[in-house]
Every structure is written in structure tokens, then in C-alpha cells.
Scaffold this active site. Sequence first.
Site, PDB file in Angstrom:
ATOM      1  CG  ASP A  87      -2.069  -0.873   1.567  1.00  0.00           C
ATOM      2  OD1 ASP A  87      -2.262  -1.644   0.343  1.00  0.00           O
ATOM      3  OD2 ASP A  87      -2.619  -1.325   2.164  1.00  0.00           O
ATOM      4  CG  MET A  88       1.877   5.599  -1.789  1.00  0.00           C
ATOM      5  SD  MET A  88       3.853   5.344  -1.251  1.00  0.00           S
ATOM      6  CE  MET A  88       4.394   4.694  -2.918  1.00  0.00           C
ATOM      7  NE  ARG A 145      -3.845  -1.629  -4.493  1.00  0.00           N
ATOM      8  CZ  ARG A 145      -3.356  -2.024  -3.011  1.00  0.00           C
ATOM      9  NH1 ARG A 145      -3.166  -0.738  -2.295  1.00  0.00           N
ATOM     10  NH2 ARG A 145      -3.153  -3.365  -2.899  1.00  0.00           N
ATOM     11  CE  LYS A 160     -11.021   8.793  -8.941  1.00  0.00           C
ATOM     12  NZ  LYS A 160     -12.372   9.252  -8.873  1.00  0.00           N
ATOM     13  N   GLY A 161      -5.674   8.398  -4.374  1.00  0.00           N
ATOM     14  CA  GLY A 161      -5.032   8.714  -3.096  1.00  0.00           C
ATOM     15  C   GLY A 161      -5.977   9.012  -1.579  1.00  0.00           C
ATOM     16  CE  LYS A 219     -14.377  13.031  -7.276  1.00  0.00           C
ATOM     17  NZ  LYS A 219     -13.406  11.998  -7.808  1.00  0.00           N
TER      18      LYS A 219
HETATM   19  C1  LIG Z   1      -8.317  -1.909  -4.259  1.00  0.00           C
HETATM   20  C2  LIG Z   1      -7.969  -0.334  -3.744  1.00  0.00           C
HETATM   21  C3  LIG Z   1      -6.901  -0.004  -2.976  1.00  0.00           C
HETATM   22  C4  LIG Z   1      -6.324   1.005  -2.341  1.00  0.00           C
HETATM   23  N1  LIG Z   1      -5.102   1.233  -1.921  1.00  0.00           N
HETATM   24  C5  LIG Z   1      -4.788   2.448  -1.644  1.00  0.00           C
HETATM   25  C6  LIG Z   1      -3.513   2.745  -1.096  1.00  0.00           C
HETATM   26  O1  LIG Z   1      -2.459   2.049  -1.084  1.00  0.00           O
HETATM   27  N2  LIG Z   1      -3.123   4.117  -0.776  1.00  0.00           N
HETATM   28  C7  LIG Z   1      -4.085   5.143  -0.963  1.00  0.00           C
HETATM   29  O2  LIG Z   1      -3.746   6.233  -0.755  1.00  0.00           O
HETATM   30  N3  LIG Z   1      -5.325   4.872  -1.246  1.00  0.00           N
HETATM   31  C8  LIG Z   1      -5.634   3.751  -1.604  1.00  0.00           C
HETATM   32  N4  LIG Z   1      -7.077   3.353  -1.984  1.00  0.00           N
HETATM   33  C9  LIG Z   1      -8.136   4.466  -1.816  1.00  0.00           C
HETATM   34  C10 LIG Z   1      -7.845   5.406  -2.932  1.00  0.00           C
HETATM   35  O3  LIG Z   1      -6.714   6.260  -2.756  1.00  0.00           O
HETATM   36  C11 LIG Z   1      -9.300   6.268  -2.883  1.00  0.00           C
HETATM   37  O4  LIG Z   1      -9.193   7.206  -1.727  1.00  0.00           O
HETATM   38  C12 LIG Z   1     -10.770   5.622  -3.105  1.00  0.00           C
HETATM   39  O5  LIG Z   1     -10.790   4.474  -3.907  1.00  0.00           O
HETATM   40  C13 LIG Z   1     -11.822   6.592  -3.538  1.00  0.00           C
HETATM   41  O6  LIG Z   1     -11.388   6.953  -4.654  1.00  0.00           O
HETATM   42  P1  LIG Z   1     -12.623   6.497  -5.975  1.00  0.00           P
HETATM   43  O7  LIG Z   1     -11.711   6.618  -7.178  1.00  0.00           O
HETATM   44  O8  LIG Z   1     -12.780   4.976  -5.541  1.00  0.00           O
HETATM   45  O9  LIG Z   1     -13.779   7.378  -5.931  1.00  0.00           O
HETATM   46  P2  LIG Z   1     -14.183   8.839  -5.601  1.00  0.00           P
HETATM   47  O10 LIG Z   1     -13.177   9.701  -6.535  1.00  0.00           O
HETATM   48  O11 LIG Z   1     -13.924   9.044  -4.294  1.00  0.00           O
HETATM   49  O12 LIG Z   1     -15.568   8.980  -5.909  1.00  0.00           O
HETATM   50  C14 LIG Z   1     -16.169   8.686  -7.357  1.00  0.00           C
HETATM   51  C15 LIG Z   1     -17.253   8.193  -7.304  1.00  0.00           C
HETATM   52  O13 LIG Z   1     -16.972   6.681  -6.858  1.00  0.00           O
HETATM   53  C16 LIG Z   1     -18.181   6.111  -6.156  1.00  0.00           C
HETATM   54  N5  LIG Z   1     -17.601   5.867  -4.806  1.00  0.00           N
HETATM   55  C17 LIG Z   1     -16.476   6.233  -4.189  1.00  0.00           C
HETATM   56  N6  LIG Z   1     -16.401   6.030  -3.064  1.00  0.00           N
HETATM   57  C18 LIG Z   1     -17.836   5.467  -2.466  1.00  0.00           C
HETATM   58  C19 LIG Z   1     -18.020   4.779  -1.441  1.00  0.00           C
HETATM   59  N7  LIG Z   1     -17.205   4.843  -0.384  1.00  0.00           N
HETATM   60  N8  LIG Z   1     -19.308   4.230  -1.254  1.00  0.00           N
HETATM   61  C20 LIG Z   1     -20.019   4.359  -2.515  1.00  0.00           C
HETATM   62  N9  LIG Z   1     -19.720   4.848  -3.592  1.00  0.00           N
HETATM   63  C21 LIG Z   1     -18.239   5.386  -3.731  1.00  0.00           C
HETATM   64  C22 LIG Z   1     -19.223   7.160  -6.061  1.00  0.00           C
HETATM   65  O14 LIG Z   1     -19.985   7.088  -7.400  1.00  0.00           O
HETATM   66  C23 LIG Z   1     -18.145   8.497  -6.338  1.00  0.00           C
HETATM   67  O15 LIG Z   1     -19.012   9.755  -7.017  1.00  0.00           O
HETATM   68  C24 LIG Z   1      -7.326   2.262  -2.644  1.00  0.00           C
HETATM   69  C25 LIG Z   1      -8.739   2.086  -3.239  1.00  0.00           C
HETATM   70  C26 LIG Z   1      -8.913   0.600  -3.812  1.00  0.00           C
HETATM   71  C27 LIG Z   1     -10.281   0.379  -4.370  1.00  0.00           C
END
Ligand SMILES: Cc1cc2nc3c(=O)[nH]c(=O)nc-3n(C[C@H](O)[C@H](O)[C@H](O)COP(=O)(O)OP(=O)(O)OC[C@H]3O[C@@H](n4cnc5c(N)ncnc54)[C@H](O)[C@@H]3O)c2cc1C
Length: 311
Positions: free
Chosen positions: A133-134, A183, A186-187, A200
Site C-alpha cells: 500500500d502507499m 495499483r 487516487k490517494g 478532484k
Molecule cells: C483496491 C484499492 C486499494 C487502495 N489502496 C490505496 C493505497 O494503497 N493508498 C491510498 O492512498 N489509497 C488507496 N485506496 C483508496 C483510494 O486512494 C481512494 O481514496 C478511494 O478509492 C476513493 O477514490 P475512488 O476513485 O474510488 O472514488 P471517488 O473519486 O472518491 O468517488 C468517485 C465516485 O465513486 C463512487 N464511490 C467512491 N467511494 C464510494 C463509497 N465509499 N461508497 C459508494 N460509492 C463510492 C461514487 O460514485 C463517487 O461519486 C485504494 C482503493 C482501492 C479501491
Amino acid sequence: MSVMRKVLLAMSTSPFLREQATQRAFVRKSVSAFMPGEKIEDAVQAAATLKPHGITTILTRLGEGVTKLDEAERVTQHYLDVLDQVKAAGLEAQISVKPTQLGLDLDAAQCQRNLDRICEKAGRLGNVPVWIDMENSPYVEPTLALYRASKARYQGVGIAIQAYLYRTAKDVESLIPLGPAIRIVKGAYLEPPEVAYPKKSDVDENFFTLCCRLLKEDAQKAGVLLHIATHDPSLTDRLLKHIDTFKVPPSAYEFAMLYGIQRNQQLRLAQSGRPIRVLISYGDYWFPWYMRRLAERPANITFVLKNLFGG
Ligand SMILES: Cc1cc2nc3c(=O)[nH]c(=O)nc-3n(C[C@H](O)[C@H](O)[C@H](O)COP(=O)(O)OP(=O)(O)OC[C@H]3O[C@@H](n4cnc5c(N)ncnc54)[C@H](O)[C@@H]3O)c2cc1C
């Protein structure tokens, strides 16, 4: 970045709130939407439930910033045991670790040895890659160093890279020749505008650009495996179109989402034959992680409120 997101991310680092929240039954109930349980057995069971739907998994024990090396040793031993449990259960469930869980803050060399032990065993059992993970931006450089060192010794190791950081395009270019599993996320942390895009829409666009870069033919030839880790339906659609237009083979990518988030989308991807992996978290140190999930979608706070009022 919205004010609500900033507030929730600031709250995620408060030991006082963690102490309070973990004692409240309604908060614990809300967490269960994103986490099948605190024990590894709960996570393994959830992975087994997803398997018949064609959804593979990644398991991660929540926790970060351990303060003693013997804690890091316990975490390492835990992951070594998990690899055996996954094998015994006949699951395709990889593992994902946080460097500060393996002792990065205390002794980088020991952290590297811990990571290497996990990579060695995962490689021997054929359960790769082990994902790193980061965490927040001060850890990017040491995490990349850990990754490069492990990758030189064990092929089966992957790293999360954050699209919100300005530096990431350069990091990705420097990693491609290693043929990495990457992987793209977004962060999830609160970062200053000096290091991360505050808007965003810029993060989303960088996410798309980075994924397209990692799906290019030269990256595929180098052996890149891209994890497209997002729940964002519009980004997922754009990337699916890109994949189909450029006839990218399914061996070059997997979609990755978190347990309990966008379940229908997860099933739709699996049913349409797209590789999809769900990351399942477990463990009792869930407060900071849970607050980061709420920050991603403040609308989820309504879950907490519904539970608070008995909904
Ligand atoms: C498999 C995986 C591993 C990850 N590992 C890391 C890591 O190592 N380090 C790190 O900094 N971050 C990690 N993340 C988190 C990542 O950085 C984001 O903070 C997180 O995924 C939210 O961004 P998004 O692109 O999913 O959606 P967002 O840009 O937050 O939202 C976009 C759309 O996605 C949908 N959505 C998003 N979140 C939700 C929710 N909780 N419930 C319902 N719908 C939702 C909605 O439709 C929303 O409008 C990880 C995420 C995943 C999926």
C-alpha cells in the site's frame, strides 16, 4: 477538496476520536458495511463468498504506524500465516501490506527484511504479487525504495501509486522497465497543494492518463500488470472503452475495489468477463481507515446516522 473531506481526514488521525469511536456500537455497526469482520477468518469467509461470482480478492489487516519492532514482527508473522490459510482454503486471495505496519518508522532495514520474508513465502506458494500500500506523502520515497529492493529479489511484488501526487507520472515512467504490478489509486490522505493536485477533476484526469500509459504496448511488453483501483463509474467506463479500442488483453489489467463499495458494479464487471479483485480489510485498528472511506463519500455518513437512530 471539500471542507467535509478535509475535516474527516483530519479526524482520521485523532487518537482520542479513535478511542471514542471504537467503543460505540453504532459506529461498529456502520463499519460492517465495508468490513466483513475483525478476524482473518471473517475475511477468508468473505473471499470464499465472492469466489463463485468470479471475483478474486486481496486481504489486508488494518493497522499502520506500529511503535515497536515486536509488533511489526507479529504483523509479519500474521501475514505469513495468512498465506497458509489462503492456500488451505483454496482461494485466489493475495495480500496487501502497509510499510509502517512492518516497521518502516522504526527500522527501515528490518521493515525490508519483514517484507522480503512475506514476498519469499508468497512466491514459494505461488500467491503473488504481494501488494505494498502507499501511505501519506513522506512515505512515498522510502516505500518506492522498499519496492525496488524487494522487486530485485522477488518478482511477485506490486505497489500502489497515487494519482493525486504531482510526482507520480515520473515515478510511473521509472518503474515501467521493472515490469511491475502497479495499483493506480487516487490517494486517500490529506496532502498539501505543494505535493498533490487540490482539484478532484485534475486527480481524475491524471488517474485516467496514468492508467492509459500503463496499458500501452511497451508497458505490457515490459510485464506491467495494472490494477485500476477505483469505484468511480465514469472513470471505469472511460477505461473500459480505452481497453476495448486498443484491444488490451485481460492479462494486462484488473479492476480493484474495496469490499462493500459499489457491489453491483463489481458483479457487473465479473459477469461481463472483466478481471475484478476486491480488497477485504479486517482487524481491530479500523478507525483511521474508516474515516478515510467516509471522506471519500461523505454521503456514507447517512449510514452512520441511520444506525445511530436505529435505522
Ligand atoms: C483496491 C484499492 C486499494 C487502495 N489502496 C490505496 C493505497 O494503497 N493508498 C491510498 O492512498 N489509497 C488507496 N485506496 C483508496 C483510494 O486512494 C481512494 O481514496 C478511494 O478509492 C476513493 O477514490 P475512488 O476513485 O474510488 O472514488 P471517488 O473519486 O472518491 O468517488 C468517485 C465516485 O465513486 C463512487 N464511490 C467512491 N467511494 C464510494 C463509497 N465509499 N461508497 C459508494 N460509492 C463510492 C461514487 O460514485 C463517487 O461519486 C485504494 C482503493 C482501492 C479501491
